[in-house]
Design an enzyme around this catalytic site. Sequence first.
Site, PDB file in Angstrom:
ATOM      1  N   GLU A 447      34.271  46.361  31.969  1.00 22.71           N
ATOM      2  CA  GLU A 447      35.224  45.261  31.784  1.00 22.71           C
ATOM      3  C   GLU A 447      34.611  43.960  32.297  1.00 22.71           C
ATOM      4  OE1 GLU A 447      38.427  45.676  34.557  1.00 22.71           O
ATOM      5  OE2 GLU A 447      39.207  43.682  34.114  1.00 22.71           O
ATOM      6  N   ASP A 520      38.186  47.577  36.745  1.00 21.17           N
ATOM      7  CA  ASP A 520      38.710  47.354  38.095  1.00 21.17           C
ATOM      8  C   ASP A 520      39.734  48.416  38.480  1.00 21.17           C
ATOM      9  OD1 ASP A 520      37.193  45.136  38.184  1.00 21.17           O
ATOM     10  OD2 ASP A 520      38.833  43.704  37.864  1.00 21.17           O
ATOM     11  N   ASP A 522      42.606  48.040  39.514  1.00 19.66           N
ATOM     12  CA  ASP A 522      43.941  47.430  39.598  1.00 19.66           C
ATOM     13  C   ASP A 522      44.691  47.638  38.281  1.00 19.66           C
ATOM     14  OD1 ASP A 522      42.662  45.800  37.838  1.00 19.66           O
ATOM     15  OD2 ASP A 522      42.766  43.984  39.066  1.00 19.66           O
ATOM     16  N   ASP A 524      45.314  45.644  35.810  1.00 19.58           N
ATOM     17  CA  ASP A 524      44.600  45.134  34.640  1.00 19.58           C
ATOM     18  C   ASP A 524      43.532  46.126  34.188  1.00 19.58           C
ATOM     19  OD1 ASP A 524      45.754  42.901  33.796  1.00 19.58           O
ATOM     20  OD2 ASP A 524      44.307  41.480  34.681  1.00 19.58           O
TER      21      ASP A 524
END
Length: 657
Positions: A447, A520, A522, A524
């Site tokens: 990403e 990540d 998280d 997202d």
Amino acid sequence: MHDNNAGNNIVNNEEINFTENTAAEYSADQIEVLEGLDPVRKRPGMYISSTSIRGLHQLVHEIMDNAVDEALAGICTDIFITIHADNSVTVSDNGRGIPVGMHKTKGVSALQLVYSTLHAGGKFGGDNSGYKVSGGLHGVGAAVVNALSTECIVTVKREGKIHQIKFSRGDLVSPLAIIGDSDETGTTVHFKPDPEVFEDIVFDFDTLKQRVRETAFLTKGLSLTLKDERQDPEMERTYLYKGGISEFVEHVNKNKTPIFDKIFYTEAVREDIHVEVALQYNENFTETTYSFVNNINTIDGGTHMVGFRAALTKTINDYGRKFGLLKENDKNLSGDDVREGLTAVISIKIQEPQFESQTKVKLGNSIARTAVESVMNEYFKYFLEENPAIGKSIIDKALLASRAREAAKKARDLVLRKSALEGNRLPGKLADCTEKDPAKCEIFLVEGDSAGGSAIGARTSKTQAILGLRGKPLNVEKARFDKILENEEIRAMITAIGVGIKDDFDIAKLRYHKIIIMADADVDGEHIRTLLLTFIYRFMPQLIDDGYVYIAQPPLFKIEHRRQIKYAYSNDEYQRLIKEYPPDARPTVSRYKGLGEMNKEQLWETTMDPERRVLKKVTIDSHFEADDIFTRLMGEKVEPRREFIEEYAATVRELDF
Ligand code: 0RA
């Protein structure tokens, strides 16, 4: 919703005598002894899929399938499965009860033989004297479960008495004895998986639940109850589908929009094969077809699927021509055209299924093709002729698909020509590895460009390739095929991975044996992982089936104390590590919000180094569940997504697709 039981319904009334009980003359002597159970304990992997949690669940399936066979013989109506607090399991049915009579020459009961030998008897023999139908371990399931359990108690109610026998790790500990009277009949099997054999002995309720529900769909009228005594309050679910696979189709389409209400259903016997088909179309573009042979999900299809597909294409084209819905200068609709938006379940019962490979399930019997094809040709034609509005909506949808496919083909040709012109087929942003043997190569789908940059700095360039992806990947669940192919990031992934997509898919062209999604830790990142998995699942599902897809796990915390660094990959691990320090220690803790916060050394040692990293392998237990999840989570409808999120809000981080 649909009415497949009323008026001009589609169920034909051909006589179904397949499941008729032919076991009347069954006697204890028909079971042949082959060998004892030592081989099972020595090499469990030869008899069950693995000794991981998958193999553990298989034990339940084997015992459950035996009871279902009894239901298929038309006798048993209820099956109860209980997971006890100690992770032992009881499966009980109200069938005829396993025969307890003595075997003439072996001098032991049939029941004991079934549980303590790798026999070729009864329903497993080729003499048709026992059961006609069996999948699984060719009938040795009971013995295998027994061998791999510390305790196995079988109780049979039959001939006015209650009989019981007990084993431990396959050895007889208490011979068959009468322990009471009963005017009922049935079999109850209680077993406790051996912790010396299985890596994990804790059953997962949801995994078992899925399989139980699938079995209920496939055996109409059979009631299956799954109870979990480990939970508080006690958890219990009963599955009973009078409509069988029609309800299965209805369930799969629940979160999609069907293009007509009715569900086509047919059931017939051809060539001694019991064939059932149910189908309906929805507004989506993907095909969802599940095929089963003797209740086993044939994920690779096989002859029965080939017969189904051939008949579907032929019947729809014939119908379109006959009623002028396809004009003279319209081309014939292709198989792909008539399968867009199709939801179908094909279930056949066949005496001696031949599977093409051991691990994957693909039916080989060519007679199954003829049987399914002939049933479909006949009854699906009637269905279309009796329901002209439905016939027209199917043809209209297929014509649209055909036009879109033409457009997509043009777009794809353009892409191919463009990359041919560019000379280099591999995408520019791929930092490829130098090793040529795909088995040694891995690709990180990363990403964000900046994380992609650190990953390039961190990697071992011999075996690790990096593909940095810009922005949010496209949600392929909501886009048309031609739009998907226009997307640059999608095209880069397709060319880098090398296997092509959908019909062009060729596993032999796989360029990396590990495809690692790195995003990540998280929300997202979670979204990006899901988008990428949706793409892989819809366009190259075999990569997941064959175990090539992984998820990288970047750490959540760095804990530093006196130059000693530790990483924690979950909140639990963090709590555990922090408690290990002496009370006066004051370690510095940093919480990583993204891959970008790590320098390349940190990225290497925590997430990319094959020696130290922890990868999660993406696996699919049930394609039917996976399809449902992707549809709900990524599809057009909002309400199913909201429900999904509410249902899983607490556990979503633990989700394995
Ligand atoms: C062979 C013959 C008969 C019953 C069974 C097998 C049987 C097996 C299992 C396994 C789990 N539950 C079961 N229930 C029955 C019938 C023999 C007869 O009564 O004629």
